[in-house]
Motif scaffolding. Structure first.
Motif, mmCIF file in Angstrom:
data_model
loop_
_atom_site.group_PDB
_atom_site.id
_atom_site.type_symbol
_atom_site.label_atom_id
_atom_site.label_comp_id
_atom_site.label_asym_id
_atom_site.label_seq_id
_atom_site.Cartn_x
_atom_site.Cartn_y
_atom_site.Cartn_z
ATOM 1 N N TRP A 195 13.340 65.692 46.604
ATOM 2 C CA TRP A 195 13.920 66.017 45.301
ATOM 3 C C TRP A 195 14.782 67.263 45.418
ATOM 4 O O TRP A 195 15.710 67.463 44.663
ATOM 5 N N PHE A 196 14.415 68.120 46.341
ATOM 6 C CA PHE A 196 15.052 69.423 46.454
ATOM 7 C C PHE A 196 16.129 69.394 47.515
ATOM 8 O O PHE A 196 15.972 69.908 48.603
ATOM 9 N N SER A 197 17.243 68.760 47.187
ATOM 10 C CA SER A 197 18.376 68.751 48.087
ATOM 11 C C SER A 197 19.636 68.918 47.270
ATOM 12 O O SER A 197 19.661 68.606 46.085
ATOM 13 N N LEU A 233 16.017 78.432 44.810
ATOM 14 C CA LEU A 233 15.278 77.593 45.742
ATOM 15 C C LEU A 233 15.626 77.883 47.186
ATOM 16 O O LEU A 233 14.776 77.874 48.052
ATOM 17 N N SER A 245 17.357 70.994 40.765
ATOM 18 C CA SER A 245 17.626 71.496 42.119
ATOM 19 C C SER A 245 19.049 72.031 42.233
ATOM 20 O O SER A 245 19.291 72.992 42.956
ATOM 21 N N MET A 284 8.763 74.769 45.030
ATOM 22 C CA MET A 284 8.835 73.366 44.618
ATOM 23 C C MET A 284 7.849 73.095 43.488
ATOM 24 O O MET A 284 8.170 72.390 42.532
ATOM 25 N N ARG A 340 19.556 76.145 42.577
ATOM 26 C CA ARG A 340 19.725 76.151 44.037
ATOM 27 C C ARG A 340 19.703 77.552 44.645
ATOM 28 O O ARG A 340 19.167 77.746 45.724
#
Length: 194
Positions: A116-118, A193, A186, A132, A190
């Motif tokens: 999910w985190f891209s 993260l 995300s 996350m 960003r």
């Protein structure tokens, strides 16, 4: 598009997957390695499910013995990744690395929620798990509030078996999180993260 000799661990057949490879390039062979990067990228991109690759080069001025190239390769699922990793095309291309570079560390594979985190069009390593978890909470909590305000009492009135009614909210929640909420968060977060 990237690998060496270490075997990849088991990966799910039905989830997006990213693999991190680390390469140690022999001093003075950097130009040869860069040419090999172009070759392996072209070969891997022709495989089904290929979602791209990101190469991270060592910073200028890094001593030759400490220079590492990192590669993050993404496929849409483990089945397609395995097809690439075990393909004769990959095996032949990796043989071209003899005397140029070697895989320096064990491969790391990420699947599931980490994907999910891209960032759009850029495969990246997942952020810290606590980040996350926090961002996931920011995505899940408002949806649960909305579902509770708008829908749970109406679900009880549906003439469906209990197990079917109980599956409706998790199904809606997972679809909304995967396709709308988490990609949005995300991108929005960003800097935090990554």
């Amino acid at each position: 598009m990237i690998e060496g000799s270490a075997a990849a661990g088991p990966v799910p057949d039905d989830e997006p997957v990213s693999v991190l490879f680390t390469w140690r390039v022999m001093p003075g062979r950097e130009a040869d390695f860069e040419r090999w990067l172009e070759e392996i990228n072209q070969v891997s991109s022709r495989f089904p499910g290929h979602r791209g690759v990101t190469w991270l080069r060592p910073p200028a001025g890094t001593p030759a013995e400490q220079r590492r190239y990192h590669c993050v390769l993404r496929f849409d699922n483990g089945r397609h990744l395995s097809r690439w990793l075990t393909s004769p095309e990959r095996e032949v291309t990796v043989r071209h690395l003899a005397g140029i570079a070697e895989e320096a560390e064990q491969r790391e594979t990420t699947t599931g929620m980490e994907t999910w985190f891209s960032l759009p069009g850029r495969p990246v390593l997942p952020p810290a798990r606590w980040k996350m978890a926090l961002v996931s909470f920011l995505g899940v909590y408002p949806l649960i509030l909305i579902f509770n305000l708008l829908g749970t009492e109406h679900l009880a009135e549906l003439p469906l078996p209990y197990l079917v009614r109980a599956a409706i909210i998790p199904l809606l929640l997972s679809v909304l999180l995967t396709y709308l909420v988490m990609p949005f968060l995300s991108r929005l977060l960003r800097r935090y993260l990554y």
